[in-house]
Design a protein around this motif. Structure first.
Motif, PDB file in Angstrom:
ATOM      1  N   LEU A 152       0.830  -1.206   0.000  1.00  0.00           N
ATOM      2  CA  LEU A 152       0.000   0.000   0.000  1.00  0.00           C
ATOM      3  C   LEU A 152       0.864   1.254   0.000  1.00  0.00           C
ATOM      4  CD1 LEU A 152      -2.843   1.220   0.157  1.00  0.00           C
ATOM      5  CD2 LEU A 152      -2.678   1.071   2.649  1.00  0.00           C
ATOM      6  N   ALA A 153       1.938   1.268   0.815  1.00  0.00           N
ATOM      7  CA  ALA A 153       2.801   2.450   0.888  1.00  0.00           C
ATOM      8  C   ALA A 153       3.497   2.704  -0.449  1.00  0.00           C
ATOM      9  CB  ALA A 153       3.829   2.264   2.008  1.00  0.00           C
ATOM     10  N   LEU A 154       3.992   1.654  -1.100  1.00  0.00           N
ATOM     11  CA  LEU A 154       4.664   1.838  -2.383  1.00  0.00           C
ATOM     12  C   LEU A 154       3.703   2.369  -3.450  1.00  0.00           C
ATOM     13  CD1 LEU A 154       6.938  -1.348  -2.546  1.00  0.00           C
ATOM     14  CD2 LEU A 154       7.664   1.020  -2.183  1.00  0.00           C
ATOM     15  N   MET A 155       2.507   1.851  -3.476  1.00  0.00           N
ATOM     16  CA  MET A 155       1.539   2.312  -4.466  1.00  0.00           C
ATOM     17  C   MET A 155       1.100   3.753  -4.180  1.00  0.00           C
ATOM     18  SD  MET A 155       1.128   0.014  -6.810  1.00  0.00           S
ATOM     19  CE  MET A 155       2.923   0.011  -6.662  1.00  0.00           C
ATOM     20  N   LEU A 156       0.962   4.097  -2.910  1.00  0.00           N
ATOM     21  CA  LEU A 156       0.613   5.481  -2.574  1.00  0.00           C
ATOM     22  C   LEU A 156       1.760   6.426  -2.917  1.00  0.00           C
ATOM     23  CD1 LEU A 156      -1.242   5.055   0.847  1.00  0.00           C
ATOM     24  CD2 LEU A 156      -2.239   5.592  -1.390  1.00  0.00           C
ATOM     25  N   LEU A 157       3.001   5.954  -2.757  1.00  0.00           N
ATOM     26  CA  LEU A 157       4.149   6.784  -3.112  1.00  0.00           C
ATOM     27  C   LEU A 157       4.175   7.048  -4.617  1.00  0.00           C
ATOM     28  CD1 LEU A 157       6.753   8.152  -2.106  1.00  0.00           C
ATOM     29  CD2 LEU A 157       7.943   5.990  -2.538  1.00  0.00           C
ATOM     30  N   VAL A 158       3.908   6.007  -5.398  1.00  0.00           N
ATOM     31  CA  VAL A 158       3.836   6.199  -6.851  1.00  0.00           C
ATOM     32  C   VAL A 158       2.675   7.125  -7.209  1.00  0.00           C
ATOM     33  CG1 VAL A 158       3.427   5.033  -9.046  1.00  0.00           C
ATOM     34  CG2 VAL A 158       4.926   3.993  -7.349  1.00  0.00           C
ATOM     35  N   ALA A 159       1.537   6.907  -6.542  1.00  0.00           N
ATOM     36  CA  ALA A 159       0.362   7.722  -6.842  1.00  0.00           C
ATOM     37  C   ALA A 159       0.588   9.188  -6.478  1.00  0.00           C
ATOM     38  CB  ALA A 159      -0.848   7.170  -6.078  1.00  0.00           C
ATOM     39  N   LEU A 160       1.382   9.434  -5.444  1.00  0.00           N
ATOM     40  CA  LEU A 160       1.600  10.814  -5.008  1.00  0.00           C
ATOM     41  C   LEU A 160       2.394  11.609  -6.024  1.00  0.00           C
ATOM     42  CD1 LEU A 160       1.116  12.721  -2.600  1.00  0.00           C
ATOM     43  CD2 LEU A 160       3.325  11.964  -1.673  1.00  0.00           C
ATOM     44  N   SER A 161       3.242  10.924  -6.800  1.00  0.00           N
ATOM     45  CA  SER A 161       4.061  11.641  -7.778  1.00  0.00           C
ATOM     46  C   SER A 161       3.207  12.298  -8.856  1.00  0.00           C
ATOM     47  CB  SER A 161       5.061  10.667  -8.424  1.00  0.00           C
ATOM     48  OG  SER A 161       4.365   9.630  -9.109  1.00  0.00           O
ATOM     49  N   GLY A 162       2.081  11.678  -9.222  1.00  0.00           N
ATOM     50  CA  GLY A 162       1.218  12.259 -10.247  1.00  0.00           C
ATOM     51  C   GLY A 162       0.567  13.559  -9.815  1.00  0.00           C
ATOM     52  N   PRO A 163      -0.153  13.583  -8.688  1.00  0.00           N
ATOM     53  CA  PRO A 163      -0.765  14.845  -8.248  1.00  0.00           C
ATOM     54  C   PRO A 163       0.232  15.964  -8.001  1.00  0.00           C
ATOM     55  CG  PRO A 163      -1.748  12.991  -7.102  1.00  0.00           C
ATOM     56  CD  PRO A 163      -0.590  12.456  -7.881  1.00  0.00           C
ATOM     57  N   ILE A 164       1.449  15.622  -7.590  1.00  0.00           N
ATOM     58  CA  ILE A 164       2.443  16.680  -7.390  1.00  0.00           C
ATOM     59  C   ILE A 164       2.753  17.361  -8.719  1.00  0.00           C
ATOM     60  CG2 ILE A 164       4.864  17.105  -6.827  1.00  0.00           C
ATOM     61  CD1 ILE A 164       4.651  15.021  -4.642  1.00  0.00           C
ATOM     62  N   GLY A 165       2.978  16.555  -9.764  1.00  0.00           N
ATOM     63  CA  GLY A 165       3.224  17.145 -11.075  1.00  0.00           C
ATOM     64  C   GLY A 165       2.033  17.920 -11.591  1.00  0.00           C
ATOM     65  N   MET A 222       2.520  -4.773  -9.260  1.00  0.00           N
ATOM     66  CA  MET A 222       2.944  -3.456  -8.804  1.00  0.00           C
ATOM     67  C   MET A 222       3.738  -2.726  -9.887  1.00  0.00           C
ATOM     68  SD  MET A 222       4.103  -4.780  -5.025  1.00  0.00           S
ATOM     69  CE  MET A 222       4.756  -3.194  -4.517  1.00  0.00           C
ATOM     70  N   ALA A 223       4.649  -3.453 -10.555  1.00  0.00           N
ATOM     71  CA  ALA A 223       5.476  -2.801 -11.579  1.00  0.00           C
ATOM     72  C   ALA A 223       4.649  -2.391 -12.787  1.00  0.00           C
ATOM     73  CB  ALA A 223       6.609  -3.748 -11.998  1.00  0.00           C
ATOM     74  N   SER A 224       3.745  -3.258 -13.241  1.00  0.00           N
ATOM     75  CA  SER A 224       2.937  -2.906 -14.421  1.00  0.00           C
ATOM     76  C   SER A 224       1.964  -1.776 -14.113  1.00  0.00           C
ATOM     77  CB  SER A 224       2.178  -4.139 -14.917  1.00  0.00           C
ATOM     78  OG  SER A 224       1.295  -4.634 -13.923  1.00  0.00           O
ATOM     79  N   ALA A 225       1.396  -1.771 -12.907  1.00  0.00           N
ATOM     80  CA  ALA A 225       0.516  -0.656 -12.532  1.00  0.00           C
ATOM     81  C   ALA A 225       1.289   0.658 -12.537  1.00  0.00           C
ATOM     82  CB  ALA A 225      -0.101  -0.909 -11.157  1.00  0.00           C
ATOM     83  N   SER A 226       2.509   0.631 -11.994  1.00  0.00           N
ATOM     84  CA  SER A 226       3.338   1.845 -11.983  1.00  0.00           C
ATOM     85  C   SER A 226       3.726   2.248 -13.405  1.00  0.00           C
ATOM     86  CB  SER A 226       4.596   1.609 -11.139  1.00  0.00           C
ATOM     87  OG  SER A 226       4.267   1.247  -9.818  1.00  0.00           O
ATOM     88  N   ASN A 269      -3.181  -6.341  -6.469  1.00  0.00           N
ATOM     89  CA  ASN A 269      -3.803  -5.579  -7.561  1.00  0.00           C
ATOM     90  C   ASN A 269      -4.332  -4.224  -7.093  1.00  0.00           C
ATOM     91  OD1 ASN A 269      -4.049  -7.403 -10.108  1.00  0.00           O
ATOM     92  ND2 ASN A 269      -4.579  -8.759  -8.402  1.00  0.00           N
ATOM     93  N   ILE A 270      -4.163  -3.919  -5.821  1.00  0.00           N
ATOM     94  CA  ILE A 270      -4.693  -2.648  -5.304  1.00  0.00           C
ATOM     95  C   ILE A 270      -4.034  -1.455  -5.990  1.00  0.00           C
ATOM     96  CG2 ILE A 270      -3.032  -2.461  -3.407  1.00  0.00           C
ATOM     97  CD1 ILE A 270      -5.318  -1.403  -1.670  1.00  0.00           C
ATOM     98  N   GLY A 271      -2.806  -1.641  -6.499  1.00  0.00           N
ATOM     99  CA  GLY A 271      -2.120  -0.537  -7.162  1.00  0.00           C
ATOM    100  C   GLY A 271      -2.853  -0.054  -8.393  1.00  0.00           C
ATOM    101  N   TYR A 272      -3.414  -0.969  -9.180  1.00  0.00           N
ATOM    102  CA  TYR A 272      -4.180  -0.557 -10.363  1.00  0.00           C
ATOM    103  C   TYR A 272      -5.334   0.358  -9.969  1.00  0.00           C
ATOM    104  CZ  TYR A 272      -1.861  -4.433 -12.834  1.00  0.00           C
ATOM    105  OH  TYR A 272      -0.955  -5.292 -13.398  1.00  0.00           O
ATOM    106  N   VAL A 273      -6.046  -0.023  -8.915  1.00  0.00           N
ATOM    107  CA  VAL A 273      -7.233   0.727  -8.506  1.00  0.00           C
ATOM    108  C   VAL A 273      -6.836   2.118  -8.009  1.00  0.00           C
ATOM    109  CG1 VAL A 273      -9.228   0.744  -6.974  1.00  0.00           C
ATOM    110  CG2 VAL A 273      -8.415  -1.423  -7.944  1.00  0.00           C
ATOM    111  N   ILE A 274      -5.831   2.165  -7.139  1.00  0.00           N
ATOM    112  CA  ILE A 274      -5.403   3.453  -6.582  1.00  0.00           C
ATOM    113  C   ILE A 274      -4.893   4.375  -7.681  1.00  0.00           C
ATOM    114  CG2 ILE A 274      -3.702   4.554  -5.086  1.00  0.00           C
ATOM    115  CD1 ILE A 274      -3.862   2.139  -3.254  1.00  0.00           C
ATOM    116  N   LEU A 275      -4.020   3.877  -8.529  1.00  0.00           N
ATOM    117  CA  LEU A 275      -3.419   4.732  -9.557  1.00  0.00           C
ATOM    118  C   LEU A 275      -4.433   5.146 -10.609  1.00  0.00           C
ATOM    119  CD1 LEU A 275       0.004   2.892 -10.009  1.00  0.00           C
ATOM    120  CD2 LEU A 275      -0.527   4.890  -8.605  1.00  0.00           C
ATOM    121  N   GLY A 276      -5.400   4.285 -10.914  1.00  0.00           N
ATOM    122  CA  GLY A 276      -6.441   4.669 -11.855  1.00  0.00           C
ATOM    123  C   GLY A 276      -7.302   5.799 -11.321  1.00  0.00           C
TER     124      GLY A 276
END
Length: 804
Positions: free
Chosen positions: A324-337, A773-777, A488-495
């Motif tokens: 969860l932390a890794l996916m949230l870290l990846v997700a955070l990079s998008g809103p920052i940009g 996780m890698a493919s979602a990122s 698979n939670i990364g797909y949902v969060i990042l989407g």
């Protein structure tokens, strides 16, 4: 009268005497049956007994010393090879709480032959296997047959001293179809309650046990076998037919495993090993053979197994939080940009004036009102003034001043983006609503079906239904494979995060301006985010019970993502020349249908048709992209091509639009290579081949788009370059993890288990979890690159933005 009676008596006496003599001669007289009783036989000694139709042996046993009496008894019986199948030997073992019986020779029919075994071995069920073991009663054996010939029987009884399985202790055993074996594992903590024994070194002490164990089984033999996990109760079903009705079972050849928890078997469980009479269930290939009776002594299989402590609940929590932390870290990079972009746009432009182009940037074009259709021709007045090219524009790729169809050259985005903002927004929004409709209609039966599969596992115990990585499949609640569902939670969060980014950008984007920048098509962007969310949900559903029949659920929205990314790239420069939402999703449905058909009929005829169709589609799309959809695919096209070849010779192969032509040639070569690889491999995994084609073409198109931007001297912002680099790196990592598959649903369950491997990260995740996780990122980084790829052109007049 008296004489008549006497004569009848004499005749009856003679008849009865003759009948009795005849019955005795044919072995049917049991009046002289002899029962031989002996109670002096010892354990661990080979006993020879002669049995026929006139003798029945009853054997009792004793053992010296009796410290081993806590272990169950194993009975070994063999007969001479000349034993007649019509008169089998019956062996009966009477215990304190049950009776077991067998017959020799053991005859096992198969589809092609009949196997005959003249020896057998059975472990007698220990009626008191638990933390407080008492002495196991010695059995009484009875040997009987109807054979008129003598049968030599060899008998040996012994105690199974390694019967009780301890954690991290490896046990090696040999098994044949006529001599199955089983062992016992207890979750109890208590030691043995045997205070009267003077030598405790013989006793299997139960130390503190974990509440969940992973049973790991290996074998160097390719012989097919069953492994059954059964509750601690008698009888133990140690034959192939009966074990289907107890506990859990699976086939294996070289490798197997299963996680067993105390909640599944509170009193412990038996591990039963059974060698199958043929390898068909493991290989999926029917074995040729001549019909008849065969003495199959070659089907001996050696197992090595041990029980290791499975992951603890602390590992569950740690692994879940890290993912969860890794996916949230990846997700955070998008809103920052996106926040940086929004802040920059709000600081540099007045929202009241962004809808008016700068007067010095372009000379306004007078044109007729009314938008053009997607294939319509823009109507211009004679007073139209063509913008004067600057030095930067003159360095662009040389486009000849000619007309393709009716479009003037050089082509610019303004020429192919003539529809008004309302029409463009409506067209774009259709993509989102079509994607949402498909997602809801597609997902509901998928969820229902796969939850039914999940219940089927618990009801039948058949572990061959689902293709898990059993060495790294951690059950939790109703989920038999929690980690592969949760990852698979990364797909949902990042989407969801990407959709929020598109929403934020819409507030600062000059979407209503028809003269500046690249049309954004937010409906397509929303559809991409929704497809990423649905990929996570459906992949999670697939991993409830992964197998051949539902792999399409895992890959279906990957197809959608790939197609939508290509649509987004194409629409950036061809806003009015593109496929509608209905056409796009009909194409995706057709691709899914091909994948489904290929999994059902993976034959040579299918691969031939599929390859031809693949190459024909590539040819058509090449013409459409090269000529900006202004070429008609009709029978006369071949005649026109031949006429052009005769007129211009080899110069006809020199592209007028060199950069576009070279990139299309590279893309076609890549597709030819993929098509050749598919024909050469000719495997059942059509869905994965389709996914490679779509994702490969998407990556090629995205790379070609970036190269054409550089050729046209368009600036790539540092943030965009960072997204592209991150996407490339994560795609390479994801591809490596994807090929490192731990399951193969295109093979049999036993063959798939040979690829199983223990968890490689955090004691919780394997390479497929990391692939999620890698493919979602990678998809998220690619989406962000597409989102801001053309941001440097946001204030550039569309009459100055070239089409490619």
């Amino acid at each position: 009268m008296f004489v008549s009676i006497m004569i009848g008596v004499v005749i009856l006496t003679v008849f009865l005497s003759s009948s009795a003599h005849s019955f005795k001669k044919n072995g049917l007289n049991n009046a002289n049956k002899t029962f031989i009783y002996n109670n002096t036989y010892l354990y661990d000694n080979i006993i020879d007994v002669i049995v026929n139709d006139t003798t029945t042996h009853i054997l009792d046993f004793t053992e010296m010393p009796d410290q081993l009496s806590v272990f169950p008894t194993r009975v070994h019986v063999s007969t001479n090879d000349t034993n007649n199948l019509e008169y089998p030997l019956f062996v009966t073992a009477a215990q304190q709480k049950g009776v077991s019986s067998w017959e020799l020779p053991l005859v096992v029919p198969t589809r092609t032959t009949v196997l005959q075994f003249n020896d057998m071995a059975r472990t007698l069920c220990p009626h008191d296997a638990g933390p407080n073991i008492t002495a196991q009663a010695r059995p009484t054996l009875t040997l009987a047959t109807s054979s008129p010939d003598n049968i030599l029987v060899k008998i040996k009884l012994r105690r199974v001293q390694n019967f009780f399985v301890d954690v991290n202790k490896e046990i090696t055993l040999n098994v044949t179809p006529s001599s199955p074996k089983y062992y016992y594992f207890s979750f109890d903590w208590d030691p043995l309650n045997l205070t009267n024994n003077n030598d405790p070194s013989y006793l299997p002490i139960f130390n503190k046990k974990p509440t969940s164990v992973l049973l790991m089984i290996d074998s160097d033999d390719d012989v097919c076998a069953f492994v059954s996990i059964q509750n601690n109760s008698c009888p133990v079903f140690d034959n192939e037919q009966d074990m289907l009705y107890q506990g859990y079972y699976f086939t294996m050849s070289n490798k197997g495993g299963i996680t067993v928890t105390q909640s599944m078997f509170p009193r412990g469980f038996y591990i039963v090993f059974i060698v199958k009479e043929s390898d068909e269930d493991c290989t999926g290939v029917r074995e040729p053979g001549e019909r008849g009776v065969w003495d199959s002594r070659s089907r001996v299989k050696t197992f090595r197994f041990r029980a290791v402590e499975a992951v603890s609940y602390e590992d569950y929590v740690t692994g879940s939080l890290v993912v969860l932390a890794l996916m949230l870290l990846v997700a955070l990079s998008g809103p920052i940009g996106t926040a940086i972009y929004c802040r920059r746009r709000s600081n540099t432009q007045d929202p009241q004036s962004i809808n008016m182009p700068r007067a010095e940037a372009i000379v306004l074009v007078e044109e007729s009102h009314g938008p053009s259709t997607s294939r319509g021709e823009p109507t211009t007045s004679s007073s139209e003034t063509v913008p004067v090219l600057t030095q930067r524009d003159s360095d662009l790729e040389s486009e000849p001043e000619q007309i393709i169809g009716s479009l003037p050259m050089p082509l610019t985005v303004a020429r192919l983006s003539r529809a008004c903002a309302v029409v463009q927004r409506r067209r774009s929004n259709r993509y989102f609503w079509s994607a949402l409709t498909v997602a809801v209609v597609y997902a509901l039966p998928v969820v229902q079906l796969l939850f039914t599969y999940q219940r089927l596992i618990y009801q039948t115990g058949d572990q061959d239904v689902c293709y898990y990585n059993f060495l790294c499949a951690h059950p939790l609640g109703v989920l038999a494979d929690y980690n592969h569902v949760y990852s698979n939670i990364g797909y949902v969060i990042l989407g969801l995060v990407f959709m929020a980014q598109v929403k934020c950008r819409g507030r600062f984007r000059n979407a209503n301006n028809q003269e500046l920048g690249i049309p954004e098509h937010r409906g397509v962007l929303y559809s991409m985010g929704l497809a990423l969310v649905m990929e996570g949900l459906l992949s999670g559903c697939y991993h409830l019970c992964p197998n051949k029949m539902n792999f399409q659920f895992d890959s279906s929205f990957m197809y959608v993502i790939a197609v939508l990314c290509m649509i987004k790239l194409y629409q950036s420069r061809h806003a009015d020349v593109n496929a509608s939402a209905h056409t796009t999703f009909m194409l995706i449905a057709f691709v899914m249908a091909i994948g489904c058909l290929g999994m059902i009929y993976p034959e040579e005829w299918f691969w031939s048709i599929f390859t031809i169709l693949h190459l024909v589609v590539c040819f058509i799309l090449t013409l459409k992209i090269y000529y900006v959809d202004r070429v008609k695919i009709e029978p006369s096209i071949a005649l026109r091509a031949w006429a052009g070849l005769r007129q211009h010779g080899w110069n006809a192969f020199v592209p007028s639009y060199r950069a576009r032509g070279v990139l299309l040639v590279v893309a076609n070569i890549a597709n030819w290579v993929l098509a050749g690889y598919g024909v050469y491999e000719h495997k059942e995994d059509v869905a994965r081949h389709l996914l490679a084609i779509l994702l490969g073409n998407t990556i090629l198109y995205m790379g070609g788009y970036v190269i054409l931007k550089l050729i046209h001297r368009e600036r790539i912002s540092p943030v965009t370059a960072l997204w592209l680099i991150l996407a490339l790196v994560t795609w390479i990592v994801a591809a490596f993890l994807f090929t490192d598959s731990k399951t193969k649903w295109s093979q049999t369950p036993a063959q798939s288990r040979n690829h199983n491997a223990v968890c490689s990260a955090l004691n919780m995740l394997d390479s497929h979890d990391l692939w999620h996780m890698a493919s979602a990122s990678a998809i998220f980084f690619s989406f962000n690159a597409l989102l801001i790829l053309d941001d440097p052109l946001a204030d550039t007049p569309r009459d100055l933005i070239p089409v490619f």
